[in-house]
Design a protein around this motif. Structure first.
Motif, mmCIF file in Angstrom:
data_model
loop_
_atom_site.group_PDB
_atom_site.id
_atom_site.type_symbol
_atom_site.label_atom_id
_atom_site.label_comp_id
_atom_site.label_asym_id
_atom_site.label_seq_id
_atom_site.Cartn_x
_atom_site.Cartn_y
_atom_site.Cartn_z
ATOM 1 N N HIS A 21 0.854 -1.185 0.000
ATOM 2 C CA HIS A 21 0.000 0.000 0.000
ATOM 3 C C HIS A 21 0.888 1.231 0.000
ATOM 4 O O HIS A 21 2.002 1.211 0.522
ATOM 5 C CB HIS A 21 -0.914 -0.004 1.234
ATOM 6 C CG HIS A 21 -2.054 0.949 1.103
ATOM 7 N ND1 HIS A 21 -1.953 2.258 1.489
ATOM 8 C CD2 HIS A 21 -3.294 0.783 0.598
ATOM 9 C CE1 HIS A 21 -3.106 2.868 1.251
ATOM 10 N NE2 HIS A 21 -3.941 1.987 0.707
ATOM 11 N N ASN A 22 0.390 2.313 -0.577
ATOM 12 C CA ASN A 22 1.227 3.503 -0.738
ATOM 13 C C ASN A 22 1.614 4.186 0.570
ATOM 14 O O ASN A 22 2.452 5.060 0.573
ATOM 15 C CB ASN A 22 0.588 4.504 -1.708
ATOM 16 C CG ASN A 22 -0.829 4.839 -1.364
ATOM 17 O OD1 ASN A 22 -1.215 4.799 -0.207
ATOM 18 N ND2 ASN A 22 -1.620 5.146 -2.356
ATOM 19 N N ASP A 37 -3.141 1.825 -4.097
ATOM 20 C CA ASP A 37 -4.192 1.825 -3.077
ATOM 21 C C ASP A 37 -4.778 0.427 -2.945
ATOM 22 O O ASP A 37 -4.463 -0.482 -3.713
ATOM 23 C CB ASP A 37 -5.262 2.864 -3.384
ATOM 24 C CG ASP A 37 -6.072 2.573 -4.638
ATOM 25 O OD1 ASP A 37 -6.256 1.389 -4.985
ATOM 26 O OD2 ASP A 37 -6.541 3.530 -5.267
ATOM 27 N N SER A 38 -5.643 0.235 -1.975
ATOM 28 C CA SER A 38 -6.118 -1.109 -1.639
ATOM 29 C C SER A 38 -6.861 -1.787 -2.781
ATOM 30 O O SER A 38 -6.603 -2.956 -3.081
ATOM 31 C CB SER A 38 -6.984 -1.066 -0.384
ATOM 32 O OG SER A 38 -8.047 -0.158 -0.526
#
Length: 94
Positions: A21-22, A37-38
């Motif tokens: 994730h970022n 992102d997720s």
């Protein structure tokens, strides 16, 4: 051999990808195959031909990937990783 080289060797041996994730630290992102992102990462997991998905994020992200990829092994390096926003949801609040 550096830690990053050892991780890359294991990814090849296990036919694995690392999704981060970022918000993960830079050193985790540096060894990840994909950062995002997720939802994007779960979709990447579904499109991947890897046998093993290593999901560096919160538990619901790995759960989503497992639902989208039931034939793949999904691993979380930190099984207690949670999301404060997701934890705010209660049955009574629905």
């Amino acid at each position: 051999m550096s830690l990053q080289d050892r991780i890359n060797d294991l990814k090849i041996k296990r036919n694995a990808i690392i999704l981060a994730h970022n918000y993960q630290p830079a050193e985790v992102q540096d060894v990840a195959d994909f950062v995002g992102d997720s939802l994007e990462l779960s979709q990447r997991a579904a499109r991947s031909d890897a046998d093993t998905i290593i999901f560096c994020g919160v538990h619901f992200m790995a759960e989503t990937a497992a639902i989208l990829c039931p034939e793949k092994k999904v691993l979380m390096p930190e099984v207690n990783a949670g999301c404060p926003m997701a934890n705010m949801i209660t049955v009574e609040g629905l």
